[in-house]
Design a protein around this motif. Structure first.
Motif, mmCIF file in Angstrom:
data_model
loop_
_atom_site.group_PDB
_atom_site.id
_atom_site.type_symbol
_atom_site.label_atom_id
_atom_site.label_comp_id
_atom_site.label_asym_id
_atom_site.label_seq_id
_atom_site.Cartn_x
_atom_site.Cartn_y
_atom_site.Cartn_z
ATOM 1 N N ALA A 181 0.886 -1.093 -0.082
ATOM 2 C CA ALA A 181 0.071 -0.079 -0.022
ATOM 3 C C ALA A 181 0.824 1.294 0.015
ATOM 4 C CB ALA A 181 -0.806 0.107 1.170
ATOM 5 N N THR A 182 2.198 0.888 -0.327
ATOM 6 C CA THR A 182 3.222 2.330 -0.080
ATOM 7 C C THR A 182 3.751 2.470 -1.468
ATOM 8 O OG1 THR A 182 4.671 0.457 0.299
ATOM 9 C CG2 THR A 182 4.005 1.797 2.300
ATOM 10 N N ARG A 183 3.494 3.853 -1.682
ATOM 11 C CA ARG A 183 4.007 4.222 -3.045
ATOM 12 C C ARG A 183 5.120 3.861 -3.569
ATOM 13 N NH1 ARG A 183 0.987 8.984 -4.957
ATOM 14 N NH2 ARG A 183 -0.578 9.700 -3.486
ATOM 15 N N ALA A 184 6.146 3.992 -2.762
ATOM 16 C CA ALA A 184 7.592 3.725 -2.962
ATOM 17 C C ALA A 184 7.933 2.121 -3.517
ATOM 18 C CB ALA A 184 8.372 3.777 -1.745
ATOM 19 N N ASP A 185 7.057 1.226 -2.850
ATOM 20 C CA ASP A 185 7.443 -0.020 -3.411
ATOM 21 C C ASP A 185 6.455 -0.244 -4.603
ATOM 22 O OD1 ASP A 185 8.467 -1.420 -1.160
ATOM 23 O OD2 ASP A 185 7.083 -0.552 0.054
ATOM 24 N N LEU A 186 5.200 0.193 -4.640
ATOM 25 C CA LEU A 186 4.407 0.023 -5.888
ATOM 26 C C LEU A 186 4.944 0.469 -6.975
ATOM 27 C CD1 LEU A 186 1.571 -1.242 -6.489
ATOM 28 C CD2 LEU A 186 0.570 1.023 -5.906
ATOM 29 N N GLU A 187 5.880 1.547 -7.150
ATOM 30 C CA GLU A 187 6.245 2.168 -8.030
ATOM 31 C C GLU A 187 7.893 1.645 -8.473
ATOM 32 O OE1 GLU A 187 5.526 6.214 -7.267
ATOM 33 O OE2 GLU A 187 3.284 6.105 -7.540
ATOM 34 N N SER A 188 8.422 0.748 -7.494
ATOM 35 C CA SER A 188 9.646 0.474 -7.881
ATOM 36 C C SER A 188 9.864 -0.385 -9.048
ATOM 37 C CB SER A 188 10.134 0.194 -6.522
ATOM 38 O OG SER A 188 10.169 -1.342 -6.450
ATOM 39 N N LYS A 189 10.612 -0.127 -9.789
ATOM 40 C CA LYS A 189 11.118 -1.144 -10.857
ATOM 41 C C LYS A 189 11.459 -2.472 -10.450
ATOM 42 C CE LYS A 189 13.597 -1.139 -15.052
ATOM 43 N NZ LYS A 189 12.782 -2.344 -15.655
ATOM 44 N N ALA A 190 11.860 -2.475 -8.995
ATOM 45 C CA ALA A 190 12.350 -3.783 -8.772
ATOM 46 C C ALA A 190 10.977 -4.570 -8.425
ATOM 47 C CB ALA A 190 13.054 -3.818 -7.542
ATOM 48 N N PHE A 191 10.137 -3.957 -7.861
ATOM 49 C CA PHE A 191 8.762 -4.633 -7.406
ATOM 50 C C PHE A 191 8.035 -5.061 -8.809
ATOM 51 C CE2 PHE A 191 4.176 -3.948 -7.180
ATOM 52 C CZ PHE A 191 3.683 -4.864 -6.334
ATOM 53 N N LEU A 192 7.759 -4.221 -10.057
ATOM 54 C CA LEU A 192 7.091 -4.509 -10.759
ATOM 55 C C LEU A 192 7.781 -5.775 -11.688
ATOM 56 C CD1 LEU A 192 6.348 -0.769 -11.966
ATOM 57 C CD2 LEU A 192 4.688 -2.373 -11.256
ATOM 58 N N ASP A 193 9.192 -5.677 -11.628
ATOM 59 C CA ASP A 193 9.969 -7.008 -12.574
ATOM 60 C C ASP A 193 10.010 -7.889 -11.793
ATOM 61 O OD1 ASP A 193 9.706 -5.319 -14.634
ATOM 62 O OD2 ASP A 193 11.854 -4.391 -14.392
ATOM 63 N N THR A 194 9.628 -8.100 -10.542
ATOM 64 C CA THR A 194 9.882 -9.376 -9.839
ATOM 65 C C THR A 194 8.976 -10.530 -10.347
ATOM 66 O OG1 THR A 194 9.785 -7.973 -7.766
ATOM 67 C CG2 THR A 194 9.655 -10.227 -7.432
ATOM 68 N N PRO A 195 10.069 -11.328 -10.821
ATOM 69 C CA PRO A 195 9.240 -12.520 -11.087
ATOM 70 C C PRO A 195 8.720 -13.460 -10.191
ATOM 71 C CG PRO A 195 11.620 -13.082 -11.295
ATOM 72 C CD PRO A 195 11.506 -11.836 -10.581
ATOM 73 N N PHE A 196 7.621 -14.240 -10.238
ATOM 74 C CA PHE A 196 7.183 -15.246 -9.183
ATOM 75 C C PHE A 196 7.306 -16.614 -9.584
ATOM 76 C CE2 PHE A 196 4.141 -12.530 -6.414
ATOM 77 C CZ PHE A 196 4.501 -11.287 -6.751
ATOM 78 N N PRO A 197 8.189 -17.130 -8.956
ATOM 79 C CA PRO A 197 8.272 -18.693 -9.320
ATOM 80 C C PRO A 197 7.052 -19.208 -9.209
ATOM 81 C CG PRO A 197 9.930 -17.966 -7.595
ATOM 82 C CD PRO A 197 8.949 -16.764 -7.962
ATOM 83 N N TYR A 198 6.230 -19.109 -8.208
ATOM 84 C CA TYR A 198 5.060 -19.706 -8.002
ATOM 85 C C TYR A 198 4.080 -19.695 -9.582
ATOM 86 C CZ TYR A 198 0.909 -21.750 -5.623
ATOM 87 O OH TYR A 198 -0.214 -22.435 -5.347
ATOM 88 N N PHE A 199 4.295 -18.510 -9.797
ATOM 89 C CA PHE A 199 3.335 -18.310 -11.306
ATOM 90 C C PHE A 199 4.466 -18.584 -12.321
ATOM 91 C CE2 PHE A 199 1.324 -15.332 -8.238
ATOM 92 C CZ PHE A 199 0.265 -16.058 -8.073
ATOM 93 N N GLY A 200 5.217 -19.356 -12.425
ATOM 94 C CA GLY A 200 6.072 -20.058 -13.321
ATOM 95 C C GLY A 200 6.976 -18.637 -13.982
ATOM 96 N N GLY A 201 7.439 -18.263 -13.037
ATOM 97 C CA GLY A 201 8.217 -16.659 -13.552
ATOM 98 C C GLY A 201 7.567 -15.482 -14.101
ATOM 99 N N GLN A 202 6.340 -15.462 -13.994
ATOM 100 C CA GLN A 202 5.441 -14.391 -14.484
ATOM 101 C C GLN A 202 5.763 -13.259 -13.570
ATOM 102 O OE1 GLN A 202 1.343 -14.834 -14.058
ATOM 103 N NE2 GLN A 202 0.741 -13.175 -15.537
ATOM 104 N N LYS A 203 5.784 -12.053 -14.136
ATOM 105 C CA LYS A 203 5.936 -10.715 -13.420
ATOM 106 C C LYS A 203 4.571 -10.355 -13.293
ATOM 107 C CE LYS A 203 10.264 -9.834 -15.707
ATOM 108 N NZ LYS A 203 10.826 -9.075 -16.764
ATOM 109 N N ALA A 204 3.847 -10.870 -12.155
ATOM 110 C CA ALA A 204 2.699 -10.792 -11.638
ATOM 111 C C ALA A 204 2.368 -9.467 -11.075
ATOM 112 C CB ALA A 204 2.291 -11.997 -10.633
#
Lengths: 444, 281
Positions: A355-378
């Motif tokens: 719910a924090t802007r800094a995290d929501l807008e960070s590139k690292a957050f947006l580009d995190t691959p989710f192994p659970y979702f087969g690597g999808q950047k959910a």
């Protein structure tokens, strides 16, 4: 000979004495002293002590470890006192009884209004909570504040997304539905191909129903001070009932209650093929349904009108400090740690949705691959959903009660010929009656 | 002088028995609202309770439960007690314990066990459906759930009632049976004319306990509610209704009122049964 009645009598006595306890404590909850400022918080952290936290959110475990490492004198006890309504019932009773209440409690946004209007949560602004306002995304921040007070700090948010079991979809050659009509089609195809598979589970869930009505553009609740309007007759609600009635009539949803053992089992073995739920779900999936890792993917919610991008919030929680908390300074310190700065980032890394802007807008957050979702950047799907959440939604100031009678009313549509429309009308009537009884001006 | 002897009793009696009732009465004449706080409302809560269809529907439900379940349960208990007492049963102490055993299982655990049995997905009913390719009716559907609860309560309390009847039968002098047999009475005649009249007061007591038990039905529906949220509503029985009023609705005052009204109704019916049951001839 006596035990038969004694056992039942004891039950009654317990209820009666619980009543006695609650009422006798009612008069004494105004004893809280002047709220401490930021300096007192610092002092409390140095002095140490014990903080009890009631929450069911899985990523808090890591935050508790980090907090205790940083402040070795503070002992944090994390208690799972139930999910959602069950926890609120326990919390309200502990607050009313005047003992046994936690120092920090997880409260979903829909429920916070009830605690705020009952004056049972601490105003956090005197501890310096307002300075974090700009750091949170607007939706969650608005949900925890009004011009008078800050009732809690946002912990996560729940922009909705469509979680689907790709393995099941691929096996039966189903395309990811982009509209709710396609969703109904997919439900039919799946269930026909394998009668054990259902598109989703539903036994009547107030949170899910209101969220989908929200996405469809319905705004059944309006609250202005003590003036409340409840109307389940608007266009958005009609769109929802028309579609959902088809699913119920054709028995296309599994009669499994969310968060039950059978639910986790169904999510794991593919018999519950999709979930339309808040973006906080990934952490629950990886902790509760680990065996299905790699099967699931995320997509935007199906739309009520083709080509739209509408979304809604589902769940999402804040951390509040009950007035009955014993150590409010420490409680605030933990709340702040868990919801802002490093604590928030830790939780995001563990799979929570920020719910924090800094995290929501960070590139690292947006580009995190989710192994659970087969690597999808959910997170890209979730972030887009967060931007498309319909505005002007509000819950009832007594939504916790309303949700507790959802299954009495709307629930009938799931087990009898009663229609969803009639069920929602009955729910509306029950909400109007309770609101009027409680002194609100409802539908006047 | 005498106060020294009855003082301890009066103190405990007053504290744990009269005080809660008095406090409930006190609560019932107030109303606490989210907006406006607490105010004295006199007998308004009682007026509301008497006109509350949710309360009366719950009462009608436990009334139906009482009329169907209690005769079945007491009938089975009586049959078992007579069978064990007849002395013709092989392994009677085993049966006595076996039939009584469910009573030793806490009601919560019993409801959970039966909840698993009733499950149409992962429970015994589900397994039967799958193995034999049949579709049994769902015991937790709205039309059957009351019967399903009746089955649990019967399972729990047959042994308990059997023990009441059996112990009453034990004190009947055997010589009466011999005298009856000499007069030419068969076994059934002895049951009807000697045994049943002899344990009449035990029958009445068991009936009264069962009436109270039915009206206070709570544990079983409360546990099964999680498995059948749409079939067992929050006002399914008067006790469950009181519970939800108080704990999800925070309407403690009204809950106290409903509890008192229910208590009075139970007392009247139990007393009427006692008067009728104890009447001579």
């Amino acid at each position: 000979m006596r035990t038969h009645t004694t056992r039942r009598l004891l039950g009654t006595l317990a209820v009666v004495s619980a009543l006695a306890l609650t009422a006798s404590a009612c008069g004494s909850d105004t004893t809280d002293g002047a709220a401490g400022g930021p300096k007192d918080v610092e002092a409390a952290l140095k002095k140490g002590g014990k903080v009890t936290v009631w929450a069911w959110e899985p990523t808090l475990k890591k935050v508790v470890e980090d907090f205790e490492k940083k402040y070795p004198k503070v002992d944090v006890e994390l208690v799972n006192a139930g999910t959602g309504d069950k926890q609120y019932t326990a919390l309200q009773n502990a607050m009313a009884a005047g003992s046994g209440a936690p120092d920090v409690a997880q409260v979903e946004y829909y429920a916070l209004g009830q605690f705020a209007i009952g004056k049972s949560v601490e105003d956090l602004s005197s501890y310096g909570a307002r300075k974090h306002g700009a750091g949170f995304t607007p939706g969650p921040w608005n949900a925890v504040t009004d011009d008078k007070a800050v009732y809690a700090l946002p912990m996560d948010s729940g922009p909705m997304a469509f979680f689907y079991n790709k393995k099941v979809f691929d096996k039966h050659h189903i395309k990811v539905p982009t509209t709710w009509d396609e969703y109904v089609e997919a439900a039919r195809t799946l269930h026909k191909a394998d009668p054990k598979i259902f598109i989703t589970n539903d036994t009547g869930d107030a949170g899910a129903t209101t969220s989908l009505i929200w996405q469809a553009g319905g705004r059944p609740y309006k609250t202005d001070g003590t003036d409340v309007t409840v109307n389940f007759g608007d266009e958005g609600t009609k769109k929802y009932t028309a579609t959902w009635q088809k699913l119920l009539a054709e028995k296309l949803v599994a009669p499994i209650t969310s968060w039950s053992d059978a639910w986790y089992k169904g999510l794991a073995d593919g018999s519950i093929a999709t979930l339309s739920i808040g973006a906080w779900m990934p952490a629950n999936l990886s902790s509760g349904v680990g065996s299905a890792s790699g099967d699931w993917r995320v997509a935007p919610l199906p739309q009520w009108t083709k080509g739209d991008k509408a979304s809604a919030e589902n769940g999402g929680s804040s951390l509040a400090v009950p007035k009955a908390a014993k150590n409010k300074e420490l409680a605030y310190a933990f709340t702040e740690f868990a919801t802002t700065g490093a604590g928030a980032s830790t939780r995001v890394a563990e799979g929570a949705f920020p719910a924090t802007r800094a995290d929501l807008e960070s590139k690292a957050f947006l580009d995190t691959p989710f192994p659970y979702f087969g690597g999808q950047k959910a997170n890209q799907v979730f972030a887009e959903s967060a931007n498309n959440v319909g505005t002007d939604w509000s819950y009832l100031p007594y939504q916790v009660y309303a949700n507790s009678v959802f299954n009495d009313t709307v629930g009938k549509a799931y087990v009898s010929p009663t229609t969803l429309t009639d069920g929602l009308k009955a729910w509306q009537d029950a909400s109007v009656k309770y609101g009027s009884d409680q002194g609100f001006t409802v539908n006047k | 002088m005498g106060w020294g002897f009855i003082g301890p009793f009066v103190a405990v009696f007053g504290l744990v028995f009269l005080a809660p009732i008095g406090y409930a009465l006190y609560l019932s004449v107030f109303r606490d609202r989210l907006i406006g706080g607490t105010s004295f409302v006199g007998l308004d809560n009682y007026g509301e309770a008497l006109a509350d269809s949710r309360f009366w529907e719950g009462l009608a439900r436990v009334g139906l439960f009482l009329l169907v379940q209690v005769p079945i349960m007491l009938g089975i208990a009586l049959l078992v007690a007579l069978a064990i007492d007849s002395g013709r049963l092989y392994g009677k102490s085993f049966f006595r314990v076996a039939v009584f055993l469910p009573y030793a299982v806490p009601a919560v655990v019993a409801s959970l066990i039966w909840g698993f049995i009733y499950g149409t997905r992962f429970g015994l009913v589900g397994n039967i459906n799958e193995t034999f390719g049949v579709t049994l009716p769902d015991p937790l559907s709205p039309s059957l759930v009351l019967a399903a609860i009746g089955n649990i309560v019967t399972w729990e309390f047959v042994g308990y009632n059997m023990l009441i009847f059996y112990s009453a039968l034990k004190v009947v002098p055997r010589s009466l049976y011999e005298a009856a047999a000499i007069d030419g009475a068969g076994e059934w005649r002895i049951v009807a004319s000697v045994k049943l009249p002899a344990i009449r007061s035990a029958l009445v007591i068991a009936t009264i306990f069962s009436i109270i038990g039915s009206f206070q039905l709570f544990n079983e529906p409360s546990i099964l509610q999680k498995l059948a949220p749409n079939a067992i509503t929050s006002d399914f029985t008067p006790n469950l209704y009181t519970y939800s009023l108080s704990f999800s609705g925070q309407q403690h005052n009204y809950a106290a009122t409903v509890a008192i009204v229910m208590g009075v109704i139970t007392a009247i019916i139990a007393y009427a049964v006692q008067l009728r049951g104890m009447r001579k001839g």
